[in-house]
Write an enzyme that holds these catalytic residues in place. Structure first.
Site, PDB file in Angstrom:
ATOM      1  N   ARG A  51      59.254 148.027   1.343  1.00  0.00           N
ATOM      2  CA  ARG A  51      58.169 148.689   2.063  1.00  0.00           C
ATOM      3  C   ARG A  51      57.066 149.135   1.107  1.00  0.00           C
ATOM      4  O   ARG A  51      55.905 149.240   1.495  1.00  0.00           O
ATOM      5  CB  ARG A  51      58.719 149.878   2.861  1.00  0.00           C
ATOM      6  CG  ARG A  51      57.665 150.605   3.682  1.00  0.00           C
ATOM      7  CD  ARG A  51      58.278 151.436   4.803  1.00  0.00           C
ATOM      8  NE  ARG A  51      59.361 152.283   4.355  1.00  0.00           N
ATOM      9  CZ  ARG A  51      59.201 153.463   3.720  1.00  0.00           C
ATOM     10  NH1 ARG A  51      57.991 153.913   3.458  1.00  0.00           N
ATOM     11  NH2 ARG A  51      60.249 154.177   3.363  1.00  0.00           N
ATOM     12  N   TYR A  93      34.012 146.463  16.502  1.00  0.00           N
ATOM     13  CA  TYR A  93      35.297 146.028  17.024  1.00  0.00           C
ATOM     14  C   TYR A  93      35.847 147.107  17.952  1.00  0.00           C
ATOM     15  O   TYR A  93      36.026 148.256  17.559  1.00  0.00           O
ATOM     16  CB  TYR A  93      36.261 145.743  15.879  1.00  0.00           C
ATOM     17  CG  TYR A  93      37.657 145.397  16.330  1.00  0.00           C
ATOM     18  CD1 TYR A  93      37.875 144.383  17.255  1.00  0.00           C
ATOM     19  CD2 TYR A  93      38.753 146.089  15.845  1.00  0.00           C
ATOM     20  CE1 TYR A  93      39.157 144.073  17.683  1.00  0.00           C
ATOM     21  CE2 TYR A  93      40.037 145.782  16.263  1.00  0.00           C
ATOM     22  CZ  TYR A  93      40.234 144.783  17.187  1.00  0.00           C
ATOM     23  OH  TYR A  93      41.502 144.484  17.626  1.00  0.00           O
ATOM     24  N   ASP A 116      33.646 146.128   7.336  1.00  0.00           N
ATOM     25  CA  ASP A 116      34.466 145.154   8.056  1.00  0.00           C
ATOM     26  C   ASP A 116      33.748 143.813   7.924  1.00  0.00           C
ATOM     27  O   ASP A 116      32.726 143.578   8.563  1.00  0.00           O
ATOM     28  CB  ASP A 116      34.609 145.558   9.518  1.00  0.00           C
ATOM     29  CG  ASP A 116      35.449 144.573  10.330  1.00  0.00           C
ATOM     30  OD1 ASP A 116      35.674 143.440   9.865  1.00  0.00           O
ATOM     31  OD2 ASP A 116      35.859 144.936  11.450  1.00  0.00           O
ATOM     32  N   LYS A 136      42.184 136.677  11.726  1.00  0.00           N
ATOM     33  CA  LYS A 136      41.074 135.822  12.107  1.00  0.00           C
ATOM     34  C   LYS A 136      40.827 134.734  11.056  1.00  0.00           C
ATOM     35  O   LYS A 136      41.665 133.866  10.855  1.00  0.00           O
ATOM     36  CB  LYS A 136      39.839 136.684  12.353  1.00  0.00           C
ATOM     37  CG  LYS A 136      40.077 137.927  13.210  1.00  0.00           C
ATOM     38  CD  LYS A 136      40.686 137.651  14.562  1.00  0.00           C
ATOM     39  CE  LYS A 136      40.616 138.820  15.538  1.00  0.00           C
ATOM     40  NZ  LYS A 136      41.363 140.028  15.157  1.00  0.00           N
TER      41      LYS A 136
END
Length: 383
Positions: free
Chosen positions: A52, A104, A177, A202
């Site tokens: 992790r 977004y 972004d 994406k």
């Protein structure tokens, strides 16, 4: 050959040229182990304790992204939202942040609900208007300016360098972004940004088979280390197989983005001034607001995303999406297949998106066939 000066195409295609030191494989192994052996003297000389915190499956994909972005470091996350929210969670309650009015949708919704409940002061402005950004900045109180350029789904363009100059003067950092532009077209860190975020689902992956996110940083500083601790502590990590798939997709990033950009430009030019279309929103069109800025900060293309507004209104826009045969009616973007979506239906009644708008993600199909399919659907829907 000086490999530090390789082009982005070569960096991505060869994934930095890493070779497995044991097997000499050019494709990395997948490491599913959740834990690692401690040395007899109670140390971890391998540098790994628990997956992790640090999984070897992250190493190569993060190194490739950092090289493409010109970054001091990169980190992959379980999703774009996990990456984006980690940036905001690295701030403190009471901090003021500035973000775009249109962006977004999921992140916008989170900022206006959960982030404000947690104590952030969120102010939405039209970030393509540098005067509006300057007016929103509160020196000493504003800690982050979040940009998205081109912005989803209106595809307005923000001058990253101008915002970074103003934000830094006020003591704030800038995060961008850059999902749509990708490092192929824009490198925000070189323009003064402090952080870059990608919904790696994406374009970075490009095959619609991974949910992933990523951040890249200009500096390996305390905030960056805090962001990485948040990733580990909240568990927003990417799985080993997903990391492998993401790296696989990134190898073809450059030709995919170039083809998608060329197709989007062809589609935009075809439908600009079309009798059934009231507007084409695409920064590559010389008539578009922000075109001059886009031409300056986007190198080699204007991206594979555009929107059209159907002159006959919402019903005709929805009808157009219903009648396409080659385009796929689906949420997302940046894959090899072309997608079409009536965006305001997804975002709901509080969406700032016009209800006559169709969002288009151009893939890598023959652009003439994409144009013909959209043409027949528009005509059938408005007959």
């Amino acid at each position: 050959m000086d490999k530090s000066k390789l082009s982005q195409a070569s960096i991505a295609a060869q994934a930095l040229g890493w070779v497995d030191p044991i097997t000499k494989a050019v494709t990395p192994a997948i490491h599913p182990s959740s834990t690692y052996i401690r040395d007899p003297d109670n140390q971890y000389t391998s540098g790994r304790i628990y997956a992790r915190d640090n999984n070897p499956s992250f190493d190569q994909v993060e190194a490739v992204l950092a090289a493409l972005e010109g970054a001091a470091g990169a980190a992959v996350f379980a999703s774009g939202m996990a990456a984006a929210t980690a940036v905001f969670l690295s701030l403190s309650p009471g901090d003021h942040v500035v973000a775009p009015t249109v962006m977004y949708w999921s992140l916008r919704n989170w900022l206006l609900t959960e982030a404000t409940r947690w104590g952030l002061k969120v102010e939405l402005v039209e970030t393509s208007d540098i005067a509006a950004v300057r007016a929103a900045l509160r020196p000493g109180e504003t800690k982050l300016v979040w940009l998205e350029t081109p912005s989803n789904p209106m595809w307005t363009v923000t001058d990253i360098a101008a915002v970074a100059e103003a934000a830094h003067a006020a003591g704030a950092r800038v995060a961008v972004d850059s999902t749509v532009a990708t490092p192929v077209l824009t490198r925000p860190l070189a323009l003064g940004a402090d952080l870059v975020m990608h919904s790696a689902t994406k374009y970075l992956n490009g095959h619609s088979d991974v949910i992933a996110g990523a951040l890249a940083t200009a500096r390996d500083d305390e905030q960056w280390q805090r962001i990485k601790r948040i990733r580990a502590q909240l568990g927003g990590i990417l799985g080993p197989f997903e990391s492998w798939l993401l790296l696989r997709g990134m190898r073809t990033l450059v030709p995919r983005v170039r083809q998608a950009s060329a197709s989007a430009m062809a589609i935009a030019e075809h439908f600009h001034g079309h009798p059934l279309v009231s507007a084409v929103l695409y920064p590559g069109l010389p008539s578009a607001d922000g075109h001059a800025i886009a031409a300056r900060q986007m190198q080699g293309g204007f991206g594979g995303m555009l929107s059209i507004r159907v002159k006959a209104g919402a019903a005709a826009a929805i009808g157009t999406a219903a009648r396409v045969e080659l385009w796929k009616r689906a949420t997302s973007l940046g894959g090899v297949e072309s997608l079409i979506e009536h965006r305001s239906s997804i975002e709901g009644p509080t969406s700032p998106v016009p209800d006559d708008l169709l969002r288009l993600s151009a893939g890598i199909e023959d652009p003439s066939e994409l144009i013909a399919d959209l043409e027949q659907a528009l005509k059938a829907a408005t007959a």
